[in-house]
Design a protein around this motif. Structure first.
Motif, PDB file in Angstrom:
ATOM      1  N   THR A  37      -0.199 -11.208 -10.266  1.00 34.02           N
ATOM      2  CA  THR A  37       0.342  -9.537 -10.471  1.00 34.02           C
ATOM      3  C   THR A  37       1.450  -9.034 -10.174  1.00 34.02           C
ATOM      4  O   THR A  37       2.064  -9.730  -8.922  1.00 34.02           O
ATOM      5  N   SER A  38       3.266  -8.360 -11.031  1.00 36.25           N
ATOM      6  CA  SER A  38       4.069  -9.154 -10.927  1.00 36.25           C
ATOM      7  C   SER A  38       4.108  -7.106  -9.756  1.00 36.25           C
ATOM      8  O   SER A  38       5.601  -7.272  -9.226  1.00 36.25           O
ATOM      9  N   HIS A  39       3.204  -6.299  -9.631  1.00 32.90           N
ATOM     10  CA  HIS A  39       4.117  -5.068  -9.311  1.00 32.90           C
ATOM     11  C   HIS A  39       2.526  -4.762  -8.453  1.00 32.90           C
ATOM     12  O   HIS A  39       0.959  -5.761  -8.546  1.00 32.90           O
ATOM     13  N   LEU A  40       2.450  -4.320  -7.111  1.00 32.95           N
ATOM     14  CA  LEU A  40       1.730  -3.300  -6.475  1.00 32.95           C
ATOM     15  C   LEU A  40       0.640  -2.718  -7.496  1.00 32.95           C
ATOM     16  O   LEU A  40       1.302  -1.851  -7.266  1.00 32.95           O
ATOM     17  N   MET A  41      -0.065  -3.056  -7.124  1.00 33.32           N
ATOM     18  CA  MET A  41      -1.310  -2.402  -7.960  1.00 33.32           C
ATOM     19  C   MET A  41      -1.869  -0.795  -6.964  1.00 33.32           C
ATOM     20  O   MET A  41      -2.735  -0.923  -6.539  1.00 33.32           O
ATOM     21  N   THR A  42      -1.502   0.069  -6.975  1.00 34.53           N
ATOM     22  CA  THR A  42      -1.933   1.002  -6.629  1.00 34.53           C
ATOM     23  C   THR A  42      -2.471   2.357  -7.508  1.00 34.53           C
ATOM     24  O   THR A  42      -2.974   3.575  -6.849  1.00 34.53           O
ATOM     25  N   GLN A  43      -2.443   2.741  -8.967  1.00 39.64           N
ATOM     26  CA  GLN A  43      -3.379   3.674  -9.215  1.00 39.64           C
ATOM     27  C   GLN A  43      -4.724   3.122  -9.977  1.00 39.64           C
ATOM     28  O   GLN A  43      -4.838   1.777  -9.595  1.00 39.64           O
ATOM     29  N   GLY A  44      -5.282   3.744 -10.285  1.00 42.24           N
ATOM     30  CA  GLY A  44      -6.982   3.808 -11.275  1.00 42.24           C
ATOM     31  C   GLY A  44      -7.553   2.558 -10.362  1.00 42.24           C
ATOM     32  O   GLY A  44      -7.584   3.780  -9.695  1.00 42.24           O
ATOM     33  N   PRO A  45      -8.857   2.229 -10.611  1.00 40.33           N
ATOM     34  CA  PRO A  45      -9.709   2.087  -9.668  1.00 40.33           C
ATOM     35  C   PRO A  45      -9.459   1.470  -8.208  1.00 40.33           C
ATOM     36  O   PRO A  45      -9.600   1.302  -6.976  1.00 40.33           O
ATOM     37  N   TYR A  46      -7.473   0.872  -7.988  1.00 34.69           N
ATOM     38  CA  TYR A  46      -7.051   0.805  -6.778  1.00 34.69           C
ATOM     39  C   TYR A  46      -6.363   2.060  -5.943  1.00 34.69           C
ATOM     40  O   TYR A  46      -5.955   1.816  -5.049  1.00 34.69           O
ATOM     41  N   ARG A  47      -6.770   3.508  -6.080  1.00 32.98           N
ATOM     42  CA  ARG A  47      -6.214   4.211  -6.023  1.00 32.98           C
ATOM     43  C   ARG A  47      -7.046   4.990  -4.901  1.00 32.98           C
ATOM     44  O   ARG A  47      -7.398   5.389  -3.593  1.00 32.98           O
ATOM     45  N   TYR A  48      -8.845   4.404  -4.581  1.00 35.85           N
ATOM     46  CA  TYR A  48      -9.573   4.797  -4.245  1.00 35.85           C
ATOM     47  C   TYR A  48     -10.273   3.456  -3.243  1.00 35.85           C
ATOM     48  O   TYR A  48     -10.220   3.845  -2.143  1.00 35.85           O
TER      49      TYR A  48
ATOM     50  N   ASP B 250       4.743  -9.593  -0.146  1.00 36.83           N
ATOM     51  CA  ASP B 250       6.399  -9.385  -0.879  1.00 36.83           C
ATOM     52  C   ASP B 250       6.323  -8.174  -1.442  1.00 36.83           C
ATOM     53  O   ASP B 250       6.499  -8.143  -1.854  1.00 36.83           O
ATOM     54  N   PHE B 251       5.721  -7.040  -0.771  1.00 34.35           N
ATOM     55  CA  PHE B 251       5.555  -5.903  -1.485  1.00 34.35           C
ATOM     56  C   PHE B 251       5.833  -4.788   0.114  1.00 34.35           C
ATOM     57  O   PHE B 251       6.379  -3.478  -0.124  1.00 34.35           O
ATOM     58  N   GLY B 252       6.049  -5.088   1.101  1.00 32.63           N
ATOM     59  CA  GLY B 252       7.014  -4.839   2.675  1.00 32.63           C
ATOM     60  C   GLY B 252       6.351  -2.879   2.461  1.00 32.63           C
ATOM     61  O   GLY B 252       5.152  -2.612   2.919  1.00 32.63           O
ATOM     62  N   THR B 253       7.077  -2.347   2.775  1.00 26.96           N
ATOM     63  CA  THR B 253       6.753  -0.961   2.992  1.00 26.96           C
ATOM     64  C   THR B 253       5.765  -0.593   2.129  1.00 26.96           C
ATOM     65  O   THR B 253       5.067   1.011   2.262  1.00 26.96           O
ATOM     66  N   GLU B 254       6.144  -0.569   1.140  1.00 28.92           N
ATOM     67  CA  GLU B 254       5.447  -0.401  -0.314  1.00 28.92           C
ATOM     68  C   GLU B 254       3.651  -0.578   0.094  1.00 28.92           C
ATOM     69  O   GLU B 254       3.357   0.564  -0.144  1.00 28.92           O
ATOM     70  N   TYR B 255       3.923  -1.775   0.276  1.00 30.19           N
ATOM     71  CA  TYR B 255       2.467  -2.181   0.826  1.00 30.19           C
ATOM     72  C   TYR B 255       2.087  -1.640   1.864  1.00 30.19           C
ATOM     73  O   TYR B 255       0.376  -0.473   1.940  1.00 30.19           O
ATOM     74  N   ASP B 256       2.959  -0.678   2.724  1.00 33.00           N
ATOM     75  CA  ASP B 256       2.496  -0.181   4.099  1.00 33.00           C
ATOM     76  C   ASP B 256       2.060   1.019   3.514  1.00 33.00           C
ATOM     77  O   ASP B 256       1.256   1.660   4.233  1.00 33.00           O
ATOM     78  N   GLU B 257       2.769   1.825   3.008  1.00 32.94           N
ATOM     79  CA  GLU B 257       2.529   3.266   2.578  1.00 32.94           C
ATOM     80  C   GLU B 257       0.888   3.228   1.892  1.00 32.94           C
ATOM     81  O   GLU B 257       0.630   4.419   2.405  1.00 32.94           O
ATOM     82  N   TYR B 258       1.298   1.907   0.826  1.00 34.94           N
ATOM     83  CA  TYR B 258      -0.217   2.091   0.218  1.00 34.94           C
ATOM     84  C   TYR B 258      -1.453   2.080   0.757  1.00 34.94           C
ATOM     85  O   TYR B 258      -2.366   2.684   1.378  1.00 34.94           O
ATOM     86  N   CYS B 259      -1.363   1.488   2.163  1.00 32.42           N
ATOM     87  CA  CYS B 259      -2.665   1.203   3.473  1.00 32.42           C
ATOM     88  C   CYS B 259      -2.748   1.886   3.955  1.00 32.42           C
ATOM     89  O   CYS B 259      -4.095   2.655   4.395  1.00 32.42           O
ATOM     90  N   ARG B 260      -1.404   3.253   3.934  1.00 26.94           N
ATOM     91  CA  ARG B 260      -2.466   4.547   5.099  1.00 26.94           C
ATOM     92  C   ARG B 260      -2.890   5.522   4.184  1.00 26.94           C
ATOM     93  O   ARG B 260      -3.342   5.608   4.984  1.00 26.94           O
ATOM     94  N   ARG B 261      -2.627   5.442   3.192  1.00 22.76           N
ATOM     95  CA  ARG B 261      -3.384   6.075   1.981  1.00 22.76           C
ATOM     96  C   ARG B 261      -4.754   5.638   1.258  1.00 22.76           C
ATOM     97  O   ARG B 261      -5.171   6.063   0.957  1.00 22.76           O
ATOM     98  N   THR B 262      -5.073   4.322   1.542  1.00 23.83           N
ATOM     99  CA  THR B 262      -6.006   3.761   0.422  1.00 23.83           C
ATOM    100  C   THR B 262      -6.976   2.841   1.752  1.00 23.83           C
ATOM    101  O   THR B 262      -5.959   2.013   2.817  1.00 23.83           O
ATOM    102  N   ARG B 263      -8.129   3.016   1.664  1.00 26.73           N
ATOM    103  CA  ARG B 263      -9.201   2.630   3.041  1.00 26.73           C
ATOM    104  C   ARG B 263      -8.768   0.933   1.921  1.00 26.73           C
ATOM    105  O   ARG B 263      -8.909   0.844   0.703  1.00 26.73           O
ATOM    106  N   ARG B 264      -9.467   0.130   2.685  1.00 28.96           N
ATOM    107  CA  ARG B 264     -10.151  -1.695   2.754  1.00 28.96           C
ATOM    108  C   ARG B 264     -10.620  -1.429   1.629  1.00 28.96           C
ATOM    109  O   ARG B 264     -10.684  -2.052   0.643  1.00 28.96           O
TER     110      ARG B 264
END
Length: 158
Positions: free
Chosen positions: A82-93, A143-157
């Motif tokens: 993928t060309s961008h970080l997936m954080t919505q849809g099922p990736y929100r949970y 690939d996504f730096g701080t955007e990925y770190d923020e996503y990790c803080r709010r979304t479980r593995r």
């Protein structure tokens, strides 16, 4: 060429995760032919259907919204990423909804087989996938730096 790699990646993943690993669980369980109780069978089937549905939903979402595939197999690109970080849809949970769904599917398979051997195969698979996920997380962080770190803080593995 991209479409061929993508189809091949999904086909290999489907065969490996949906057919071969449950087949291995069945084989190491002594190829049981008897069915568990009706209630156990219903719960196992429900877990398998829900798990596969979650995985398929995540794959379809990733394909439509991410225009690619999320998986690297231990550092090797299986299909176009993928060309961008997936954080919505099922990736929100869950950061790994495909794998979460597969874990639920295998829990259903283990319940159906009612054997410690299938649980052992499942445990080994989970251990291998944890190594894979950690490897993939390093790449996503690169690939996504701080955007990925923020996503990790709010979304479980899982």
């Amino acid at each position: 060429m991209r479409i061929v790699r993508e189809i091949l990646g999904y086909a290999v993943g489907g065969i490996l995760f949906v057919i071969l690993l449950p087949l291995l669980m069945w084989l190491v369980s002594g190829r049981p032919s008897s069915c568990p109780s009706a209630l156990l069978l219903i719960v196992a089937l429900l877990l398998a259907v829900v798990g596969l549905s979650v995985s398929i939903c995540a794959i379809v979402y990733m394909r439509r919204k991410g225009d690619g595939n999320p998986m690297d197999a231990f550092g090797h690109e299986v299909a176009p990423r993928t060309s961008h970080l997936m954080t919505q849809g099922p990736y929100r949970y869950s950061r790994n909804p495909m794998l979460t769904g597969i874990f639920v599917y295998y829990a259903g398979v283990c319940l159906w087989l009612v054997s410690w051997q299938s649980l052992a195969v499942f445990a080994v698979f989970v251990a291998v996938m944890l190594v894979q996920v950690r490897s993939e997380e390093k790449r996503l962080r690169r690939d996504f730096g701080t955007e990925y770190d923020e996503y990790c803080r709010r979304t479980r593995r899982f």
